[in-house]
Design a protein around this motif. Structure first.
Motif, PDB file in Angstrom:
ATOM      1  N   ASN A  15       0.853  -1.165   0.000  1.00  0.00           N
ATOM      2  CA  ASN A  15       0.000   0.000   0.000  1.00  0.00           C
ATOM      3  C   ASN A  15       0.897   1.225   0.000  1.00  0.00           C
ATOM      4  O   ASN A  15       1.384   1.650   1.036  1.00  0.00           O
ATOM      5  CB  ASN A  15      -0.907  -0.011   1.231  1.00  0.00           C
ATOM      6  CG  ASN A  15      -1.904   1.134   1.194  1.00  0.00           C
ATOM      7  OD1 ASN A  15      -2.178   1.685   0.142  1.00  0.00           O
ATOM      8  ND2 ASN A  15      -2.432   1.474   2.351  1.00  0.00           N
ATOM      9  N   ASN A  16       1.186   1.787  -1.170  1.00  0.00           N
ATOM     10  CA  ASN A  16       2.171   2.852  -1.318  1.00  0.00           C
ATOM     11  C   ASN A  16       1.539   4.200  -0.983  1.00  0.00           C
ATOM     12  O   ASN A  16       1.063   4.912  -1.861  1.00  0.00           O
ATOM     13  CB  ASN A  16       2.730   2.873  -2.741  1.00  0.00           C
ATOM     14  CG  ASN A  16       3.475   1.611  -3.052  1.00  0.00           C
ATOM     15  OD1 ASN A  16       4.073   1.021  -2.172  1.00  0.00           O
ATOM     16  ND2 ASN A  16       3.444   1.177  -4.300  1.00  0.00           N
ATOM     17  N   SER A  17       1.493   4.559   0.288  1.00  0.00           N
ATOM     18  CA  SER A  17       0.989   5.857   0.687  1.00  0.00           C
ATOM     19  C   SER A  17       2.075   6.892   0.500  1.00  0.00           C
ATOM     20  O   SER A  17       3.228   6.577   0.239  1.00  0.00           O
ATOM     21  CB  SER A  17       0.535   5.815   2.153  1.00  0.00           C
ATOM     22  OG  SER A  17       1.639   5.550   2.982  1.00  0.00           O
ATOM     23  N   THR A  18       1.698   8.136   0.680  1.00  0.00           N
ATOM     24  CA  THR A  18       2.660   9.213   0.486  1.00  0.00           C
ATOM     25  C   THR A  18       3.612   9.345   1.647  1.00  0.00           C
ATOM     26  O   THR A  18       4.655   9.977   1.538  1.00  0.00           O
ATOM     27  CB  THR A  18       1.915  10.543   0.287  1.00  0.00           C
ATOM     28  OG1 THR A  18       1.049  10.749   1.404  1.00  0.00           O
ATOM     29  CG2 THR A  18       1.084  10.484  -0.995  1.00  0.00           C
ATOM     30  N   GLN A  19       3.267   8.786   2.775  1.00  0.00           N
ATOM     31  CA  GLN A  19       4.160   8.898   3.945  1.00  0.00           C
ATOM     32  C   GLN A  19       5.301   7.905   3.821  1.00  0.00           C
ATOM     33  O   GLN A  19       5.101   6.761   3.455  1.00  0.00           O
ATOM     34  CB  GLN A  19       3.375   8.624   5.224  1.00  0.00           C
ATOM     35  CG  GLN A  19       4.202   8.857   6.482  1.00  0.00           C
ATOM     36  CD  GLN A  19       3.379   8.680   7.726  1.00  0.00           C
ATOM     37  OE1 GLN A  19       2.222   8.309   7.636  1.00  0.00           O
ATOM     38  NE2 GLN A  19       3.975   8.955   8.865  1.00  0.00           N
ATOM     39  N   ASP A  20       6.506   8.345   4.080  1.00  0.00           N
ATOM     40  CA  ASP A  20       7.699   7.504   3.928  1.00  0.00           C
ATOM     41  C   ASP A  20       7.734   6.431   4.999  1.00  0.00           C
ATOM     42  O   ASP A  20       7.754   6.733   6.182  1.00  0.00           O
ATOM     43  CB  ASP A  20       8.943   8.396   4.023  1.00  0.00           C
ATOM     44  CG  ASP A  20      10.206   7.605   3.726  1.00  0.00           C
ATOM     45  OD1 ASP A  20      10.086   6.397   3.478  1.00  0.00           O
ATOM     46  OD2 ASP A  20      11.291   8.214   3.749  1.00  0.00           O
ATOM     47  N   ASN A 105      12.228  -4.934 -10.934  1.00  0.00           N
ATOM     48  CA  ASN A 105      12.658  -3.535 -10.857  1.00  0.00           C
ATOM     49  C   ASN A 105      12.460  -3.010  -9.438  1.00  0.00           C
ATOM     50  O   ASN A 105      11.522  -2.266  -9.143  1.00  0.00           O
ATOM     51  CB  ASN A 105      11.858  -2.694 -11.858  1.00  0.00           C
ATOM     52  CG  ASN A 105      12.384  -1.270 -11.952  1.00  0.00           C
ATOM     53  OD1 ASN A 105      13.539  -0.987 -11.627  1.00  0.00           O
ATOM     54  ND2 ASN A 105      11.535  -0.369 -12.406  1.00  0.00           N
ATOM     55  N   TRP A 106      13.379  -3.412  -8.535  1.00  0.00           N
ATOM     56  CA  TRP A 106      13.278  -3.000  -7.135  1.00  0.00           C
ATOM     57  C   TRP A 106      13.652  -1.522  -6.985  1.00  0.00           C
ATOM     58  O   TRP A 106      14.493  -0.996  -7.725  1.00  0.00           O
ATOM     59  CB  TRP A 106      14.220  -3.839  -6.274  1.00  0.00           C
ATOM     60  CG  TRP A 106      13.948  -5.301  -6.293  1.00  0.00           C
ATOM     61  CD1 TRP A 106      14.616  -6.254  -6.996  1.00  0.00           C
ATOM     62  CD2 TRP A 106      12.926  -6.000  -5.578  1.00  0.00           C
ATOM     63  NE1 TRP A 106      14.088  -7.498  -6.769  1.00  0.00           N
ATOM     64  CE2 TRP A 106      13.046  -7.374  -5.898  1.00  0.00           C
ATOM     65  CE3 TRP A 106      11.927  -5.598  -4.699  1.00  0.00           C
ATOM     66  CZ2 TRP A 106      12.192  -8.334  -5.363  1.00  0.00           C
ATOM     67  CZ3 TRP A 106      11.089  -6.544  -4.157  1.00  0.00           C
ATOM     68  CH2 TRP A 106      11.220  -7.892  -4.495  1.00  0.00           C
ATOM     69  N   ARG A 112      17.014  -5.672  -2.732  1.00  0.00           N
ATOM     70  CA  ARG A 112      15.827  -6.322  -3.306  1.00  0.00           C
ATOM     71  C   ARG A 112      14.591  -6.038  -2.464  1.00  0.00           C
ATOM     72  O   ARG A 112      13.872  -6.936  -2.036  1.00  0.00           O
ATOM     73  CB  ARG A 112      16.058  -7.825  -3.441  1.00  0.00           C
ATOM     74  CG  ARG A 112      17.169  -8.176  -4.425  1.00  0.00           C
ATOM     75  CD  ARG A 112      17.346  -9.670  -4.569  1.00  0.00           C
ATOM     76  NE  ARG A 112      18.536  -9.965  -5.361  1.00  0.00           N
ATOM     77  CZ  ARG A 112      19.011 -11.180  -5.576  1.00  0.00           C
ATOM     78  NH1 ARG A 112      18.375 -12.223  -5.077  1.00  0.00           N
ATOM     79  NH2 ARG A 112      20.095 -11.372  -6.294  1.00  0.00           N
ATOM     80  N   ARG A 113      14.331  -4.758  -2.245  1.00  0.00           N
ATOM     81  CA  ARG A 113      13.136  -4.340  -1.516  1.00  0.00           C
ATOM     82  C   ARG A 113      12.650  -3.029  -2.094  1.00  0.00           C
ATOM     83  O   ARG A 113      13.405  -2.298  -2.754  1.00  0.00           O
ATOM     84  CB  ARG A 113      13.411  -4.212  -0.015  1.00  0.00           C
ATOM     85  CG  ARG A 113      14.434  -3.174   0.359  1.00  0.00           C
ATOM     86  CD  ARG A 113      14.754  -3.241   1.851  1.00  0.00           C
ATOM     87  NE  ARG A 113      13.570  -3.111   2.665  1.00  0.00           N
ATOM     88  CZ  ARG A 113      13.138  -1.939   3.156  1.00  0.00           C
ATOM     89  NH1 ARG A 113      13.817  -0.839   2.909  1.00  0.00           N
ATOM     90  NH2 ARG A 113      12.061  -1.898   3.907  1.00  0.00           N
ATOM     91  N   ASN A 114      11.379  -2.731  -1.864  1.00  0.00           N
ATOM     92  CA  ASN A 114      10.758  -1.534  -2.406  1.00  0.00           C
ATOM     93  C   ASN A 114      10.635  -0.446  -1.361  1.00  0.00           C
ATOM     94  O   ASN A 114      10.688  -0.703  -0.148  1.00  0.00           O
ATOM     95  CB  ASN A 114       9.369  -1.874  -2.968  1.00  0.00           C
ATOM     96  CG  ASN A 114       9.461  -2.641  -4.278  1.00  0.00           C
ATOM     97  OD1 ASN A 114      10.362  -2.408  -5.074  1.00  0.00           O
ATOM     98  ND2 ASN A 114       8.534  -3.555  -4.490  1.00  0.00           N
ATOM     99  N   TRP A 115      10.430   0.760  -1.853  1.00  0.00           N
ATOM    100  CA  TRP A 115      10.231   1.909  -0.977  1.00  0.00           C
ATOM    101  C   TRP A 115       8.958   1.697  -0.172  1.00  0.00           C
ATOM    102  O   TRP A 115       7.917   1.279  -0.679  1.00  0.00           O
ATOM    103  CB  TRP A 115      10.124   3.164  -1.819  1.00  0.00           C
ATOM    104  CG  TRP A 115       9.819   4.407  -1.039  1.00  0.00           C
ATOM    105  CD1 TRP A 115      10.708   5.222  -0.406  1.00  0.00           C
ATOM    106  CD2 TRP A 115       8.524   4.971  -0.804  1.00  0.00           C
ATOM    107  NE1 TRP A 115      10.068   6.257   0.201  1.00  0.00           N
ATOM    108  CE2 TRP A 115       8.716   6.132  -0.030  1.00  0.00           C
ATOM    109  CE3 TRP A 115       7.241   4.607  -1.170  1.00  0.00           C
ATOM    110  CZ2 TRP A 115       7.677   6.934   0.382  1.00  0.00           C
ATOM    111  CZ3 TRP A 115       6.182   5.409  -0.755  1.00  0.00           C
ATOM    112  CH2 TRP A 115       6.404   6.550   0.006  1.00  0.00           C
ATOM    113  N   GLY A 116       9.033   1.952   1.135  1.00  0.00           N
ATOM    114  CA  GLY A 116       7.868   1.826   1.978  1.00  0.00           C
ATOM    115  C   GLY A 116       7.565   0.416   2.434  1.00  0.00           C
ATOM    116  O   GLY A 116       6.577   0.207   3.146  1.00  0.00           O
ATOM    117  N   GLU A 117       8.364  -0.552   2.068  1.00  0.00           N
ATOM    118  CA  GLU A 117       8.111  -1.937   2.456  1.00  0.00           C
ATOM    119  C   GLU A 117       8.627  -2.182   3.869  1.00  0.00           C
ATOM    120  O   GLU A 117       9.785  -1.894   4.160  1.00  0.00           O
ATOM    121  CB  GLU A 117       8.801  -2.876   1.472  1.00  0.00           C
ATOM    122  CG  GLU A 117       8.622  -4.347   1.790  1.00  0.00           C
ATOM    123  CD  GLU A 117       9.379  -5.236   0.819  1.00  0.00           C
ATOM    124  OE1 GLU A 117       9.412  -6.455   1.041  1.00  0.00           O
ATOM    125  OE2 GLU A 117       9.962  -4.695  -0.150  1.00  0.00           O
TER     126      GLU A 117
END
Length: 203
Positions: A15-20, A105-106, A112-117
């Motif tokens: 759930n990619n919210s705007t909060q880091d 495309n991490w 090997r992780r995404n932003w916000g994960e």
């Protein structure tokens, strides 16, 4: 600003919210009010918005905790409330980041992780640089297989040592050279005669 959903390389929805949420970290504590944060990145510390809270007991609290950790309600599952102090921190799969798809495309290809994960509570043993896949070994080795492998290796080495004793092979070595015509006089040569020249090479 709204939130969007995406799927990472391991198939888990985010759930990619705007909060880091970059600073979600390993959490261990015996008190849900005084959390002990263990991390090695970044040096600036973590945001108070991602600190673990009390264990969620209602659907509304679970939904709020899932949103806080940037996850969907379907994917969010907290640790059991057994007194270990994990609070509402999500229970993620025991899967090493090294096992994730390297061609995806991490956002952080090196980890090997995404932003916000959110990170696993045992991040230190599951990162790529740990060099291990202890959580899900690809080859299951039994005691019989390991014993046969060891005996085969020892038998091969004994065979090679035996062949080396029967058929020795060494690098060619030239005779040691000495000054003064190979110590002609020191070795009892006749001082009245000119010693024969000694040649230590061939062309």
């Amino acid at each position: 600003m709204g939130a969007t959903q995406s799927v990472d390389g391991s198939g888990r929805r985010l759930n990619n919210s705007t909060q880091d949420r970059e600073d979600a970290v390993t959490v261990r504590s015996s008190d849900t009010h005084h959390q002990n944060i263990c991390t090695f990145t970044p040096a600036s510390g973590v945001s108070k918005d991602v600190l673990p809270g009390p264990y969620p007991k209602t659907p509304e609290e679970r939904a709020a905790a899932a949103k806080k950790y940037n996850m969907t309600v379907e994917d969010y599952q907290p640790y059991p409330d057994d007194g270990r102090g994990y609070g509402d921190y999500p229970m993620l799969p025991n899967r090493s980041q090294q096992e994730r798809d390297p061609w995806y495309n991490w956002d952080h290809p090196d980890l090997r992780r995404n932003w916000g994960e959110p990170r696993h509570q045992s991040t230190g043993t599951l990162i790529c640089s740990s060099g291990t896949e202890w959580t899900r070994p690809r080859v299951q080795l039994t005691g019989s297989t390991m014993s046969k492998t060891l005996l085969g290796y020892l038998g091969f080495m004994l065979l090679m040592f035996g062949l080396g004793e029967v058929f020795p092979a060494y690098q060619p070595v030239a005779p040691k050279q000495f000054p003064y015509n190979d110590l002609y006089l020191e070795r009892g040569g006749d001082p009245e005669q000119e010693p024969e020249p000694v040649k230590h090479y061939e062309i």
